[in-house]
Structure formats: C-alpha cells, structure tokens
Design an enzyme around this catalytic site. Structure first.
Site, PDB file in Angstrom:
ATOM      1  N   LYS A 197       1.001  -1.365  -0.056  1.00  0.00           N
ATOM      2  CA  LYS A 197       0.033  -0.041   0.298  1.00  0.00           C
ATOM      3  C   LYS A 197       1.192   1.461  -0.084  1.00  0.00           C
ATOM      4  O   LYS A 197       0.640   2.018  -0.412  1.00  0.00           O
ATOM      5  CB  LYS A 197      -1.128   0.669   1.428  1.00  0.00           C
ATOM      6  CG  LYS A 197      -2.184  -1.106   1.349  1.00  0.00           C
ATOM      7  CD  LYS A 197      -2.765  -0.985   2.256  1.00  0.00           C
ATOM      8  CE  LYS A 197      -3.787  -2.003   2.042  1.00  0.00           C
ATOM      9  NZ  LYS A 197      -4.560  -2.864   3.687  1.00  0.00           N
ATOM     10  N   LYS A 234      -5.482 -10.287  -9.303  1.00  0.00           N
ATOM     11  CA  LYS A 234      -6.070 -10.630  -8.147  1.00  0.00           C
ATOM     12  C   LYS A 234      -6.851  -9.439  -8.185  1.00  0.00           C
ATOM     13  O   LYS A 234      -6.821  -7.965  -8.501  1.00  0.00           O
ATOM     14  CB  LYS A 234      -5.247 -10.699  -6.762  1.00  0.00           C
ATOM     15  CG  LYS A 234      -5.652 -10.314  -5.650  1.00  0.00           C
ATOM     16  CD  LYS A 234      -5.541  -9.687  -4.475  1.00  0.00           C
ATOM     17  CE  LYS A 234      -6.679 -10.038  -3.506  1.00  0.00           C
ATOM     18  NZ  LYS A 234      -6.794  -8.595  -3.015  1.00  0.00           N
ATOM     19  N   LYS A 250     -10.889  -4.324  -4.727  1.00  0.00           N
ATOM     20  CA  LYS A 250     -10.779  -2.751  -5.334  1.00  0.00           C
ATOM     21  C   LYS A 250      -9.685  -1.880  -5.400  1.00  0.00           C
ATOM     22  O   LYS A 250     -10.375  -0.669  -6.505  1.00  0.00           O
ATOM     23  CB  LYS A 250     -11.830  -2.215  -4.237  1.00  0.00           C
ATOM     24  CG  LYS A 250     -13.184  -2.565  -3.810  1.00  0.00           C
ATOM     25  CD  LYS A 250     -13.311  -2.523  -1.852  1.00  0.00           C
ATOM     26  CE  LYS A 250     -12.899  -3.833  -1.690  1.00  0.00           C
ATOM     27  NZ  LYS A 250     -13.015  -3.587  -0.139  1.00  0.00           N
TER      28      LYS A 250
HETATM   29  P1  ADP Z   1      -9.855  -5.315  -1.913  1.00  0.00           P
HETATM   30  O1  ADP Z   1      -8.818  -5.943  -2.334  1.00  0.00           O
HETATM   31  O2  ADP Z   1     -10.520  -5.953  -2.694  1.00  0.00           O
HETATM   32  O3  ADP Z   1     -10.215  -3.571  -1.149  1.00  0.00           O
HETATM   33  P2  ADP Z   1     -10.686  -6.357   0.363  1.00  0.00           P
HETATM   34  O4  ADP Z   1      -9.282  -6.230   0.859  1.00  0.00           O
HETATM   35  O5  ADP Z   1     -11.728  -5.735   1.047  1.00  0.00           O
HETATM   36  O6  ADP Z   1     -10.246  -6.754  -0.737  1.00  0.00           O
HETATM   37  O7  ADP Z   1     -10.688  -8.010   1.162  1.00  0.00           O
HETATM   38  C1  ADP Z   1     -12.526  -8.446   1.887  1.00  0.00           C
HETATM   39  C2  ADP Z   1     -12.135 -10.281   2.045  1.00  0.00           C
HETATM   40  O8  ADP Z   1     -12.032 -10.401   0.648  1.00  0.00           O
HETATM   41  C3  ADP Z   1     -10.558 -10.546   2.459  1.00  0.00           C
HETATM   42  O9  ADP Z   1     -10.698 -11.923   3.159  1.00  0.00           O
HETATM   43  C4  ADP Z   1     -10.101 -11.417   0.890  1.00  0.00           C
HETATM   44  O10 ADP Z   1      -8.759 -11.954   1.168  1.00  0.00           O
HETATM   45  C5  ADP Z   1     -11.183 -12.026   0.248  1.00  0.00           C
HETATM   46  N1  ADP Z   1     -10.456 -11.537  -0.705  1.00  0.00           N
HETATM   47  C6  ADP Z   1     -10.521 -10.277  -2.029  1.00  0.00           C
HETATM   48  N2  ADP Z   1     -10.329  -9.990  -2.732  1.00  0.00           N
HETATM   49  C7  ADP Z   1      -9.825 -11.038  -3.329  1.00  0.00           C
HETATM   50  C8  ADP Z   1      -9.802 -12.042  -4.207  1.00  0.00           C
HETATM   51  N3  ADP Z   1      -9.545 -11.987  -5.755  1.00  0.00           N
HETATM   52  N4  ADP Z   1      -9.460 -13.490  -4.252  1.00  0.00           N
HETATM   53  C9  ADP Z   1      -9.745 -14.362  -3.212  1.00  0.00           C
HETATM   54  N5  ADP Z   1     -10.461 -13.301  -2.103  1.00  0.00           N
HETATM   55  C10 ADP Z   1     -10.147 -12.023  -2.185  1.00  0.00           C
END
Ligand code: ADP
Ligand code: TRP
Length: 322
Positions: free
Chosen positions: A113, A192, A195
């Site tokens: 980040k 991956k 957001k």
């Molecule tokens: P983002 O990367 O979109 O900000 P978050 O960090 O809010 O997502 O993730 C919320 C949950 O969803 C976490 O447990 C994270 O491991 C899971 N998650 C997010 N993106 C993925 C992905 N591409 N594949 C599998 N799990 C995911």
C-alpha cells in the site's frame, strides 16, 4: 462450539472476489450448527483510505447488504459495525504498546500500500494491530479470510501468544481458515481482483452494467475460428469457479473446438452469474433501498458484540494493571 469471526472493510462495493474468497465460505461455516459467528464491517479500517463521509455510509450499507443478501442469519449470529464497539480501539492501543516496530515495518500489505499511495498515514501502518484487536477482543477461534490476509493472522497469533506468555492466559489464539480452492479470484485484467486495482466484477449492479463489466474482461486477440486455450483465459477461469462440472466441460469443448469467440464465452459467464446469484442480487437491491432494516439488524448485533467486548477488554486491562 467454535467462534468464527471475520470482517470486510467498507472501502467499496463488495465484488465477486470478496464473495467467493470471504463472504460465501464464511456464511457456509456460520450455518454449521455448533458455530457461533461474529461477522462485521471493518469501517474503522476503511478510514485508512476513504475520507469521504457520504461514501463511507454508502459503502457500509453495501457491505452490510451483501452479507445479508448472501444468507447471513443475524438472529443466530452477531452482525455489527466495528466502529460501534469502541472497545476495539482501546484494545488496539494496548496491543500497539506490545507490537515490535519491525513486525509492522515488514508487513507485505503495508509495503504494497505504501508503495502505491502518495499519502501514507499512520493508520495504514498500525492496520494489522487494529485487526488483531478485532479478533482477540471476541475470543475468536477461527478466522476465515482470503490468502492475502494470512500474514495479518500470523501477526495476530504472535501478539496473542506473546501477551499470554507475559501475563498468563488472556487471549484465545485464533486459527486462520483459508479456502484453498478460492485462494485468489482473478479480476477482469487477470490480476488479483481488488477494489484498489479497479478490476472488479460487481455482481450487484444492473444487468446492463454487469454485462458491460463482464464484456471488459481482458483476453488475447485470437480470431473467432481459432481454437482457444481455456487454461490461460480469464473468462474461463472465472467460469470454472462458478459453473457445474457439466457446464465447465461444455465450455471447455467450445474453446478447444474453434469457431467460438471470447464474446460468446463472456455472454455465457454473464448468464451464469445472473442465474446463480439471482436471489442474492434481488435481496441486495431491496436492502439498499430500505437501509432502515439493515440499521435495525446492525443495532441488535452491536448490543450483543458490546457485551463480549467489554468483558474481554476488562480481562486484558486487569492483566496489564489498569
Ligand atoms: P479488496 O482487495 O478488494 O480491497 P478486501 O481487502 O476488502 O478486498 O477483502 C475482503 C475479503 O475478501 C478478505 O478476506 C480478502 O482476503 C477477500 N478477497 C478480496 N479479494 C479477493 C480475491 N481476489 N480473491 C479471494 N479473496 C479475496
Ligand atoms: N483486513 C481485512 C481485509 O482487508 C479486513 C479485516 C479487518 C478483517 N479486521 C478483520 C478480517 C478481522 C478478518 C478478521 O480483508
């Protein structure tokens, strides 16, 4: 009985990666009779990146609606906003004072980040400690998360174990549960889905927007007639996560047979998503237009969560001499 706990940041609308990687596996666990689940919206964590108050409220409702639309039972379990149980901040401060600086400086997620953002705040740096407080405050046994959260869970365990060694048994040490099949859901660019990469599929948007979203999945530029390789195609990878064995085999044959374009495959993926998430999509949209019902469910959960939080925090404070 096992206590299951997990949170989703309210940093945007939940996407297919969140659903498959976190929300749906967590809900499946919560349905097991002997499990008692604590699922929450990590709205304090979202303050590390989102500063707009209106957007924060919108995102909180979206994440709450996604949990309920995907079948989370708020009567059997505990559903809450992290910020409504402020004991978590007090515990995070106590844990901060026992967290070695290098542990945070070496965290992958902080490095990722801080490399990308122009404005790196202290909240981002101590993010894993607030997450540890989220987990340790509720005596959680199992924390279902995506693979990207593995290191945060290791830090939580380290902090809990070190504290217990110093002060005697205080915290329950949680185990992560990482769904290996759903490890990393790819986004529309094959990286991956996240957001923060702007590559998500939002299954809750209108049919028209969802179709456009799916049509934007990146593929190679092989001609329509050419046979195509399913195992290197982003559309196929997503289809494979959602379809039945029979549906997957049929699509595989179409890829290998030629005369089948990526546009056709994307249309199949769109139709599959609309079919399997029909109920979730309609409940989500109903809840978003009636946020009062979400508010009521959350208020009830917050009362339940507060009781446990107060109890665990007082245990910790007495150990450190407050
Ligand atoms: P983002 O990367 O979109 O900000 P978050 O960090 O809010 O997502 O993730 C919320 C949950 O969803 C976490 O447990 C994270 O491991 C899971 N998650 C997010 N993106 C993925 C992905 N591409 N594949 C599998 N799990 C995911
Ligand atoms: N850091 C998690 C994520 O970005 C969200 C989160 C905050 C969380 N607190 C938690 C997940 C506690 C599990 C348990 O996905």
């Amino acid at each position: 009985m096992a206590r299951i706990l997990t949170g989703i940041q309210s940093s945007g609308k939940p996407h297919l990666g969140n659903l498959l990687g976190a929300i749906l596996p967590a809900i499946a666990l919560s349905k097991e009779q002997h499990n008692d689940s604590f699922f929450f919206i990590a709205d304090l964590h979202s303050l590390t990146t989102i500063k707009d108050p209106g957007l924060r409220k919108e995102n909180i409702n979206s994440v709450a609606a996604a949990w309920i639309a995907c079948g989370f039972d708020t009567k059997k379990n505990t559903f809450y906003r992290q910020s409504k149980v402020p004991e978590v901040c007090e515990l995070a401060w106590i844990l901060n004072c026992f967290t070695p600086f290098p542990m945070l400086a070496n965290a992958h997620s902080f490095k990722d980040k801080s490399d990308k953002l122009s404005n790196v705040n202290a909240g981002l740096f101590v993010y894993p400690v607030l997450m540890a407080a989220d987990i340790l405050l509720y005596d959680a046994d199992i924390v279902p998360v995506g693979k990207d959260q593995k290191q945060h869970l290791e830090m939580t365990r380290d902090l809990g174990i070190t504290f217990n060694k110093k002060f005697g048994d205080t915290f329950v040490i949680p185990d992560p549960q990482i769904n290996s099949q759903m490890e990393i859901i790819p986004g529309i660019d094959g990286k991956k889905m996240s957001k923060s990469y702007g590559n998500t599929i939002d299954i809750f948007q209108s049919d028209k927007k969802l179709r456009k979203n799916i049509m934007s999945i990146q593929t190679d530029s092989l001609a329509l007639e050419a046979p195509k390789n399913p195992s290197t195609c982003n559309v196929f990878k997503l289809y494979e996560l959602l379809g039945s064995q029979k549906e997957i085999q049929t699509l595989r044959k179409s890829y290998l047979g030629g005369n089948y374009g990526y546009g056709h495959a994307k249309q199949e993926l769109f139709e599959l998503i609309v079919k399997i998430f029909a109920k979730e999509r309609s409940t989500y949209n109903e809840l978003i237009s009636h946020p009062e019902s979400l508010e009521k469910m959350l208020n009830e959960g917050e009362k339940k969560a507060s009781k446990i939080a107060r109890y665990v925090l007082s245990r910790v404070k007495s150990k450190v001499g407050f």
